[in-house]
Design a protein around this motif. Structure first.
Motif, mmCIF file in Angstrom:
data_model
loop_
_atom_site.group_PDB
_atom_site.id
_atom_site.type_symbol
_atom_site.label_atom_id
_atom_site.label_comp_id
_atom_site.label_asym_id
_atom_site.label_seq_id
_atom_site.Cartn_x
_atom_site.Cartn_y
_atom_site.Cartn_z
ATOM 1 N N CYS A 48 63.816 36.958 54.037
ATOM 2 C CA CYS A 48 62.953 37.842 54.847
ATOM 3 C C CYS A 48 62.676 37.190 56.201
ATOM 4 C CB CYS A 48 61.601 38.040 54.176
ATOM 5 S SG CYS A 48 61.630 38.995 52.653
ATOM 6 N N CYS A 106 60.718 34.014 50.563
ATOM 7 C CA CYS A 106 59.530 34.547 51.238
ATOM 8 C C CYS A 106 58.369 34.584 50.238
ATOM 9 C CB CYS A 106 59.866 35.955 51.732
ATOM 10 S SG CYS A 106 58.510 36.835 52.514
ATOM 11 N N CYS A 138 56.807 37.046 49.381
ATOM 12 C CA CYS A 138 56.909 38.272 48.585
ATOM 13 C C CYS A 138 57.842 38.090 47.397
ATOM 14 C CB CYS A 138 57.391 39.435 49.451
ATOM 15 S SG CYS A 138 59.150 39.360 49.863
ATOM 16 N N GLY A 184 57.880 41.957 58.524
ATOM 17 C CA GLY A 184 57.935 40.625 57.916
ATOM 18 C C GLY A 184 58.960 40.537 56.801
ATOM 19 N N HIS A 185 59.282 41.670 56.180
ATOM 20 C CA HIS A 185 60.207 41.649 55.051
ATOM 21 C C HIS A 185 61.528 42.319 55.385
ATOM 22 C CE1 HIS A 185 56.867 39.842 53.148
ATOM 23 N NE2 HIS A 185 56.134 40.815 53.637
#
Ligand SMILES: [Zn+2]
Length: 368
Positions: free
Chosen positions: A202, A195, A197, A184-185
């Protein structure tokens, strides 16, 4: 016969199953996660919230009595992370009551292993949902018929609210803190969307339910909420209808930006299906960056098969072909097969069974 308790703990729902050692499910119970009425008490270096463990205990007791199984020997749990010390730590996905405290930096835990282990007097294994899912795939899904698991190279990818992966390359790939293959990143776009995060560009900012919503909202904002042209007009009218169905059309009338809160992945797919080019752009981004992320996975681990699960992919299997086509553009390995998981929405449950079975087998080895 010995029986296993297995739990799939998601962000909003929990599924509890009892299975035999061969993975045959005897009973399955599914409930929304109950987070009301609990409170935090001091635990380790922070605070612990026991309400969810209490719900799991009562579901397991009910499953045991309804299935007339005499006892469970071991419990496996696949849970949304992040995890630490047998608990979920500072959960981003499970919504909990607010903690009123002066220790604002203290970690907040949802203890799972200790309370279940004490209640059922057995060992409990806990892993994050993607790691759990790949074990389910290896032992009960796409890798089931491969006897020598060392020769198996399999990746499980989930496309739902988030975007994650679990990797088996002859063995489980874990990384130093169990965070390997954070697909996901993976960085996929310079100056891309932000994102969850905190980083920009990402894969998850495009290839996930949350990412689709954000991508659609940014496009709507750029298009002045879809009022000016055809571009985004269908998505706008579907979002208006969704607001009206909740009795909120007046609010949206008064504060037009509110309409952005009603954009969801199902509406985006429906709008694209009806020919909305803004919504189609969001889906094209998902396939493009999803294919790039998959290519990175393929180049890094050279798997035989990549299996896909997660609510968005299971509901929209037509996404597989364009994601595969994009992946093929960026790989320097023989293309892996890309398929839907044969375990469907139950992949984490089977993984939790596999986790529990591993514990049981290590106990037996220790006794010999
Ligand atoms: Zn990220």
């Amino acid at each position: 016969m010995e029986y296993i308790g297995a739990i799939d703990l998601g962000a909003t729902k929990v599924t509890t199953v009892i299975a035999d050692i061969d993975g045959n499910i005897v009973i399955r119970l599914k409930e929304p996660i109950q987070t009301e009425g609990g409170e935090f008490t001091p635990w380790r270096d922070g605070f612990g919230y026991y309400k969810i463990a209490e719900q799991l205990v009562s579901m397991l007791y009910r499953a045991i009595s309804d299935s007339a199984v005499s006892e469970i020997k071991v419990i496996g749990i696949g849970s949304a992370g992040p995890l630490s010390d047998g608990a979920i730590i500072n959960s981003t996905n499970i919504k909990l009551p607010r903690l009123v405290t002066t220790y604002t930096t203290a970690p907040l835990y949802i203890p799972l292993v200790d309370p279940l282990s004490a209640e059922f007097n057995c060992r409990v294994a806990l892993e994050n949902d993607c790691t759990t899912a790949i074990l389910g795939e290896v032992y009960y899904g796409a890798g089931k018929d491969v006897k020598d698991k060392h020769s198996l190279h399999l990746v499980y990818v989930t496309l739902s609210t988030g975007f994650g992966a679990g990797v088996w390359n002859g063995h489980l790939l874990r990384g130093k803190e169990g965070n390997a293959a954070e697909i996901g990143h993976f960085f996929v776009k310079e100056d891309g969307l932000r994102c969850g995060c905190g980083n920009y560009g990402c894969a998850e900012a495009y290839v996930s339910g949350r990412g689709m919503e954000k991508n659609a909202r940014m496009r709507m904002i750029n298009e002045r909420l879809g009022c000016q042209t055809d571009y985004g007009a269908t998505l706008r009218s579907l979002a208006l209808a969704a607001a009206a169905s909740e009795g909120l059309e007046k609010e949206v009338d008064q504060y037009p930006w509110q309409i952005l809160n009603f954009i969801t992945p199902p509406l985006i797919f429906a709008a694209a299906h009806a020919g909305d080019r803004l919504a189609q752009g969001v889906i094209d981004d998902l396939c493009h960056y999803g294919g790039i992320a998959l290519a990175n996975i393929a180049n890094a681990y050279d798997p035989q098969i990549i299996t896909f699960g997660g609510s968005i992919m299971l509901n929209q299997p037509q996404l597989l072909a364009p994601i595969y086509a994009e992946m093929v553009n960026h790989i320097n390995v023989r293309a892996p097969k890309v398929i839907l998981t044969p375990l469907g929405e139950h992949v984490v449950e089977y993984g939790a069974i596999a986790l529990a079975r591993q514990l049981l087998e290590s106990d037996q080895l220790a006794m010999e």
